[in-house]
Design a protein around this motif. Structure first.
Motif, PDB file in Angstrom:
ATOM      1  N   HIS A 125       0.834  -1.210   0.000  1.00 33.87           N
ATOM      2  CA  HIS A 125       0.000   0.000   0.000  1.00 33.87           C
ATOM      3  C   HIS A 125       0.867   1.258   0.000  1.00 33.87           C
ATOM      4  O   HIS A 125       0.610   2.207   0.723  1.00 33.87           O
ATOM      5  CB  HIS A 125      -0.966   0.017   1.198  1.00 33.87           C
ATOM      6  N   LYS A 127       2.246   4.532  -1.677  1.00 35.45           N
ATOM      7  CA  LYS A 127       1.819   5.536  -2.669  1.00 35.45           C
ATOM      8  C   LYS A 127       2.843   5.688  -3.788  1.00 35.45           C
ATOM      9  O   LYS A 127       2.509   6.135  -4.883  1.00 35.45           O
ATOM     10  CB  LYS A 127       1.624   6.901  -1.993  1.00 35.45           C
ATOM     11  N   ASP A 130       1.722   4.016  -6.999  1.00 35.31           N
ATOM     12  CA  ASP A 130       0.367   4.333  -7.445  1.00 35.31           C
ATOM     13  C   ASP A 130       0.378   4.554  -8.957  1.00 35.31           C
ATOM     14  O   ASP A 130       0.966   5.513  -9.447  1.00 35.31           O
ATOM     15  CB  ASP A 130      -0.130   5.583  -6.718  1.00 35.31           C
ATOM     16  N   GLY A 136       4.390   7.015 -10.371  1.00 38.14           N
ATOM     17  CA  GLY A 136       4.037   5.687  -9.871  1.00 38.14           C
ATOM     18  C   GLY A 136       4.229   4.613 -10.924  1.00 38.14           C
ATOM     19  O   GLY A 136       4.724   3.520 -10.629  1.00 38.14           O
ATOM     20  N   ALA A 165      -6.352  -0.695 -10.288  1.00 34.20           N
ATOM     21  CA  ALA A 165      -6.649   0.686  -9.889  1.00 34.20           C
ATOM     22  C   ALA A 165      -8.032   1.099 -10.386  1.00 34.20           C
ATOM     23  O   ALA A 165      -8.781   1.772  -9.666  1.00 34.20           O
ATOM     24  CB  ALA A 165      -5.590   1.630 -10.426  1.00 34.20           C
TER      25      ALA A 165
END
Length: 171
Positions: A125, A127, A130, A136, A165
């Motif tokens: 988890h 960031k 991402d 990301g 996502a």
């Protein structure tokens, strides 16, 4: 008998016994075994004779060694084909066996491995990974690349990340 690492091996029997003690601990490739024997024996002739005898009795088998390296690598689930190739080279597997070993890794298995690598990073988890941001996506691509996945598998991993996502956004 061979605990004293500084003791030089001078007879054919000593070299052979030392080689057997090395092979008793684990499988070795020919290059690796010769390197270890050279540390203790200065006679190239005795080393050649020992290696030939070990091959004759099938105690030193490069193909079997290559397969053992592959199986050991295979147990680590999050690495790709390029990592396998690097591992084979690092372990000094004979170059003649590398293409056959690489062929044993199917594209489907490599896809499963890239999925496992993504699941591992998604579980953090973080960031940083991402895929909604350009940074990301770049971080994910570097992550996959560092684990030995080639461009096509990196695309698979990025597509998986984007799918995941999108499904989170829809929820």
């Amino acid at each position: 008998m061979f605990r004293n690492a500084s003791k030089s091996l001078t007879t054919s029997n000593e070299v052979y016994e030392y080689a057997l003690s090395l092979l008793d601990r684990r499988e070795h490739g020919e290059k690796e075994l010769v390197q270890k024997l050279r540390r203790r024996c200065s006679s190239s002739e005795l080393i050649r004779e020992t290696v030939a005898k070990l091959k004759e009795y099938d105690l030193l088998n490069e193909e079997r060694y290559a397969r053992r390296v592959f199986e050991s690598w295979r147990s680590r689930k999050v690495y790709g084909r390029l990592h396998l190739q690097a591992e084979l080279l690092k372990k000094q597997v004979g170059e003649a066996y590398i293409p056959a070993i690489l062929a044993m890794l199917s594209e489907e298995e490599e896809m499963q491995r890239v999925r496992a690598a993504y699941r591992q990073i998604a579980g953090r988890h973080d960031k940083k990974y991402d895929c909604a941001t350009e940074k990301g996506v770049a971080a994910l691509a570097r992550y996959f690349s560092a684990r030995g996945f080639g461009p096509s598998m990196i695309r698979v991993g990025l597509a998986l990340a984007k799918e995941e996502a999108m499904s989170k956004v829809q929820e």
